[in-house]
Design an enzyme around this catalytic site. Structure first.
Site, PDB file in Angstrom:
ATOM      1  N   GLY A 192       0.816  -1.206   0.000  1.00 44.71           N
ATOM      2  CA  GLY A 192       0.000   0.000   0.000  1.00 44.71           C
ATOM      3  C   GLY A 192       0.852   1.260   0.000  1.00 44.71           C
ATOM      4  N   ASP A 252      -4.496 -12.418   3.012  1.00 43.60           N
ATOM      5  CA  ASP A 252      -5.472 -11.583   3.687  1.00 43.60           C
ATOM      6  C   ASP A 252      -5.323 -11.805   5.190  1.00 43.60           C
ATOM      7  OD1 ASP A 252      -7.865 -10.574   4.870  1.00 43.60           O
ATOM      8  OD2 ASP A 252      -8.923 -10.778   2.965  1.00 43.60           O
ATOM      9  N   VAL A 253      -5.100 -10.722   5.949  1.00 49.15           N
ATOM     10  CA  VAL A 253      -4.814 -10.872   7.381  1.00 49.15           C
ATOM     11  C   VAL A 253      -6.019 -11.327   8.192  1.00 49.15           C
ATOM     12  CG1 VAL A 253      -2.911  -9.218   7.387  1.00 49.15           C
ATOM     13  CG2 VAL A 253      -5.248  -8.414   7.858  1.00 49.15           C
ATOM     14  N   LEU A 276      -0.052  -2.804   9.109  1.00 47.40           N
ATOM     15  CA  LEU A 276      -0.612  -1.661   8.381  1.00 47.40           C
ATOM     16  C   LEU A 276      -1.816  -2.061   7.528  1.00 47.40           C
ATOM     17  CD1 LEU A 276       2.286  -0.643   9.162  1.00 47.40           C
ATOM     18  CD2 LEU A 276       2.319   0.558   6.975  1.00 47.40           C
ATOM     19  N   THR A 317     -11.048  -6.730   8.850  1.00 52.67           N
ATOM     20  CA  THR A 317      -9.617  -6.515   8.637  1.00 52.67           C
ATOM     21  C   THR A 317      -8.973  -5.893   9.871  1.00 52.67           C
ATOM     22  OG1 THR A 317      -9.949  -6.248   6.256  1.00 52.67           O
ATOM     23  CG2 THR A 317      -7.889  -5.399   7.161  1.00 52.67           C
ATOM     24  N   ARG A 326       3.091 -16.029  19.435  1.00 52.99           N
ATOM     25  CA  ARG A 326       3.717 -17.338  19.173  1.00 52.99           C
ATOM     26  C   ARG A 326       5.214 -17.223  18.962  1.00 52.99           C
ATOM     27  NH1 ARG A 326       5.296 -20.351  14.878  1.00 52.99           N
ATOM     28  NH2 ARG A 326       4.540 -18.863  13.317  1.00 52.99           N
ATOM     29  N   TYR A 360     -14.518   1.752  10.002  1.00 43.51           N
ATOM     30  CA  TYR A 360     -13.089   2.072  10.111  1.00 43.51           C
ATOM     31  C   TYR A 360     -12.754   2.610  11.510  1.00 43.51           C
ATOM     32  CZ  TYR A 360      -8.525   4.044   8.880  1.00 43.51           C
ATOM     33  OH  TYR A 360      -7.183   4.356   8.828  1.00 43.51           O
ATOM     34  N   TYR A 416      -3.608  -7.662  24.910  1.00 45.39           N
ATOM     35  CA  TYR A 416      -2.519  -8.635  24.725  1.00 45.39           C
ATOM     36  C   TYR A 416      -1.273  -8.195  25.497  1.00 45.39           C
ATOM     37  CZ  TYR A 416      -4.175 -12.068  21.307  1.00 45.39           C
ATOM     38  OH  TYR A 416      -4.800 -13.127  20.693  1.00 45.39           O
TER      39      TYR A 416
END
Length: 312
Positions: free
Chosen positions: A11, A57-58, A72, A91, A105, A144, A158
């Site tokens: 991007g 694709d995340v 990002l 996303t 991990r 968004y 986390y």
């Protein structure tokens, strides 16, 4: 040499980040699903011995071995993120969960590219990191805004629950070469319209303000933030505190392009912020950073890029 994953690496911002990482000697894995990313942004990097490009694709888990992650991945312009709002939220949220799971991990440090949109249409000006924001949770932009807010929540949970090393940066309006010509952002809109001789569209009366940070300045701040001590997770504002009205920006673009385009006014979109300006006191204090590139110089570079792109 660090093995670094950049999601959304093809991007606008991601491609500049990949370049900088390679230039300083890192090994870079660039991941993108090419929804808004473009292979042309990284074509010149494909022959580099320490660069690898992967279509992924995340919102699906990723199994790789890396030491640092820059997350990002997410469409960042209203035209693109409103095209498929459910996928935009996925996303931000599923992508954050998957990248945080990967970081946990492999014990990697991870940076989240958050956004000034977490402040919504702010009641506090300029916006410090301590401000919680004023966001419509059910509006057209919520996919968004709220997606990014939830991602920040996940990052900090986390960090607290799993002691993960996180960094969160809130990115304000950024511009420069490799912006998508049809992304609906004000800088690219004005430049493309001016170069094509079309009317320049201003929403509202043009008095609303934005602060514009050149991409090179922004990437420098992200790299500095990633290298801060583990006990400073952020969030931290990254942007240019110089504030301009939409009318001022339009007139500057007209001058720099020598365009004869006329200004036309349209109704303001729903939930469009009236003001947006970062308080960068924390960035100055913790990463010794403030933007260096003046708006006129950055616009000149961006206009040169779009002039070449449109000619092709």
């Amino acid at each position: 040499m660090n093995r670094i994953l950049v999601t959304g690496g093809a991007g606008f911002l991601g491609s500049h980040l990949c370049e900088r990482l390679l230039a300083r000697g890192d090994d870079v894995l660039c991941v993108d699903n090419f929804f808004t990313g473009d292979k042309r942004n990284v074509t010149h990097l494909l022959q580099h011995p320490h660069f690898e490009l992967m279509r992924h694709d995340v919102t699906f888990p990723l199994y790789v071995e890396v030491e640092r992650i820059f997350n990002l991945a997410c469409p960042a312009s209203p035209i693109h993120y409103q095209h498929d709002p459910v996928q935009t939220t996925k996303t931000s949220v599923h992508g954050a969960i998957n990248m945080l799971g990967l970081a946990k991990r492999v014990k990697a440090r991870i940076l989240q590219a958050s956004t000034s949109e977490v402040y919504g249409d702010p009641e506090v000006h300029p916006q410090p990191e301590s401000y919680w924001g004023r966001v419509n949770p059910i509006g057209m932009r919520s996919c968004y805004d709220e997606g990014k807010r939830c991602a920040e929540t996940l990052f900090f949970d986390y960090h607290r629950q799993h002691r993960l090393e996180i960094k969160v940066v809130r990115i304000f309006n950024t511009y420069g070469p490799r912006m998508h010509p049809n992304d609906g952002r004000v800088v690219s809109n004005f430049i493309v319209q001016a170069l094509r001789g079309h009317d320049i569209t201003i929403y509202g009366d043009g008095s609303q303000t934005r602060s514009f940070c050149y991409v090179d300045d922004l990437i420098e701040a992200m790299l500095r933030m990633m290298d801060t001590p583990a006990d400073f997770p952020g969030p931290i504002n990254i942007g240019n505190p110089g504030e301009f009205t939409m009318l001022e920006l339009a007139e500057k673009v007209l001058h720099l392009t020598n365009s004869r385009s006329k200004l036309v006014f349209q109704p303001l979109p729903a939930d469009d912020p009236k003001q947006r300006q970062p308080d960068i006191s924390l960035a100055k204090e913790r990463i010794d950073w403030e933007p260096k590139v003046a708006l006129g110089d950055g616009l000149t570079e961006t206009i040169t890029y779009f002039r070449k792109l449109l000619a092709e």
